[in-house]
Design a protein around this motif. Sequence first.
Motif, short mmCIF file in Angstrom:
data_model
loop_
_atom_site.label_atom_id
_atom_site.label_comp_id
_atom_site.label_asym_id
_atom_site.label_seq_id
_atom_site.Cartn_x
_atom_site.Cartn_y
_atom_site.Cartn_z
N PHE A 1 10.92 29.25 54.75
CA PHE A 1 10.29 29.19 53.44
C PHE A 1 8.92 28.53 53.60
N VAL A 2 7.87 29.23 53.22
CA VAL A 2 6.51 28.72 53.33
C VAL A 2 6.16 27.93 52.07
N LEU A 3 5.84 26.66 52.25
CA LEU A 3 5.50 25.81 51.11
C LEU A 3 4.05 26.00 50.68
N SER A 4 3.13 26.11 51.66
CA SER A 4 1.72 26.27 51.30
C SER A 4 0.91 26.72 52.49
N LEU A 5 -0.29 27.22 52.20
CA LEU A 5 -1.31 27.50 53.20
C LEU A 5 -2.52 26.66 52.86
N GLN A 6 -2.96 25.84 53.80
CA GLN A 6 -4.06 24.91 53.54
C GLN A 6 -5.25 25.25 54.42
N GLY A 7 -6.45 25.03 53.86
CA GLY A 7 -7.67 25.39 54.56
C GLY A 7 -8.54 24.21 54.93
N PRO A 8 -9.76 24.48 55.36
CA PRO A 8 -10.66 23.44 55.86
C PRO A 8 -10.84 22.26 54.92
N HIS A 9 -10.92 21.09 55.56
CA HIS A 9 -11.23 19.79 54.95
C HIS A 9 -10.03 19.11 54.30
N GLU A 10 -8.88 19.79 54.22
CA GLU A 10 -7.68 19.15 53.67
C GLU A 10 -7.03 18.26 54.73
N ILE A 11 -6.43 17.17 54.28
CA ILE A 11 -5.67 16.31 55.18
C ILE A 11 -4.19 16.58 54.95
N LEU A 12 -3.44 16.72 56.04
CA LEU A 12 -2.02 17.01 55.98
C LEU A 12 -1.24 15.99 56.80
N ALA A 13 0.08 15.99 56.57
CA ALA A 13 1.01 15.09 57.28
C ALA A 13 0.73 13.62 56.98
N ILE A 14 0.08 13.34 55.84
CA ILE A 14 -0.22 11.95 55.49
C ILE A 14 1.07 11.16 55.25
N VAL A 15 2.18 11.87 54.93
CA VAL A 15 3.46 11.20 54.74
C VAL A 15 3.90 10.49 56.01
N ARG A 16 3.33 10.88 57.16
CA ARG A 16 3.71 10.25 58.42
C ARG A 16 3.16 8.83 58.58
N LEU A 17 2.41 8.37 57.56
CA LEU A 17 2.09 6.94 57.52
C LEU A 17 3.36 6.11 57.39
N LEU A 18 4.41 6.70 56.80
CA LEU A 18 5.70 6.02 56.72
C LEU A 18 6.30 5.93 58.12
N ALA A 19 7.02 4.85 58.37
CA ALA A 19 7.61 4.65 59.69
C ALA A 19 8.62 5.75 60.01
N GLU A 20 9.34 6.22 58.99
CA GLU A 20 10.34 7.26 59.20
C GLU A 20 10.10 8.37 58.17
N PRO A 21 9.35 9.41 58.54
CA PRO A 21 9.10 10.50 57.59
C PRO A 21 10.41 11.04 57.03
N PRO A 22 10.56 11.11 55.69
CA PRO A 22 11.83 11.52 55.10
C PRO A 22 12.14 13.01 55.26
N ILE A 23 11.11 13.84 55.43
CA ILE A 23 11.30 15.28 55.55
C ILE A 23 10.48 15.80 56.72
N HIS A 24 11.07 16.66 57.53
CA HIS A 24 10.34 17.23 58.65
C HIS A 24 9.79 18.59 58.25
N TYR A 25 8.49 18.65 57.97
CA TYR A 25 7.83 19.91 57.70
C TYR A 25 7.34 20.49 59.02
N VAL A 26 7.23 21.82 59.06
CA VAL A 26 6.67 22.50 60.22
C VAL A 26 5.23 22.88 59.87
N TYR A 27 4.30 22.43 60.69
CA TYR A 27 2.88 22.75 60.52
C TYR A 27 2.49 23.72 61.63
N SER A 28 1.99 24.90 61.24
CA SER A 28 1.62 25.91 62.22
C SER A 28 0.23 26.46 61.92
N ALA A 29 -0.47 26.87 62.97
CA ALA A 29 -1.80 27.47 62.80
C ALA A 29 -1.65 28.89 62.28
N TYR A 30 -2.07 29.13 61.05
CA TYR A 30 -2.01 30.46 60.46
C TYR A 30 -3.11 31.34 61.02
#
Length: 238
Positions: free
Chosen positions: A79-108
């Motif tokens: 299930f694809v949640l979103s497609l993000q483009g230039p200048h966006e910041i992603l995976a900011i949730v990983r500031l948490l010591a234990e990320p609650p959800i593992h998203y898959v980030y792939s180069a589209y």
Amino acid sequence: MATDQRAWSREDRLAVLRLCPLFAGWPEARLADLAAISRAEHYSRGAEIFARDPEKREAFVIAAGEIEVSRGSAAGRKFVLSLQGPHEILAIVRLLAEPPIHYVYSAYEDSVLLHLPCDGLAAILDAEPILWRDIALLMCTRQGDSLRQLNIQKLGSLEQRMAATLADLSRIHGIAGERGIELALRLPQEQLGAMLGVTRQSVNKLLRGFEEAHMIAVDYNRITIRDPAALDAIAAQD
């Protein structure tokens, strides 16, 4: 492992950070600190960003290209949640010591990302705590977007979900053209199906209906939004 094809100087990395909305109001000294701890990496189309270390505590800014954010089920359904483009910041949730959800980030598409180690980013934020406000506002905005998407996914019709998806993509990836707002990315029907959780046949039927209503124009894997207000109206229906 992904490697960039050219050396990215600190000035190059600083220029990318200045374009990221999260850092738009940051003092130049803090941006310089951020550039110093960042690194640029190139990813070929289809490459998974954290393939070797799924829980790696890094955020990243898209310097160029497109990134797909997805989740997979135990049965192998994607299930694809979103497609993000230039200048966006992603995976900011990983500031948490234990990320609650593992998203898959792939180069589209072939992409260049600016990786930011979360420990270093947190140290910069702690040195000037007012900057945590920008993180909080970003996360509140994304939480609101997630709740809106969840509401449409659970309560909206398939037509509403398609209209909302196309409207969101036009805001993120749209480029004004002679015929309307052109989506600046390949968007095959299989990809839209993965974003909506439906078959390609269902996507094809919806797109034909939108095209006949003159809301969009479809050319192979490219879509042009001709009437964004009409899409927004469909998505907002009770």
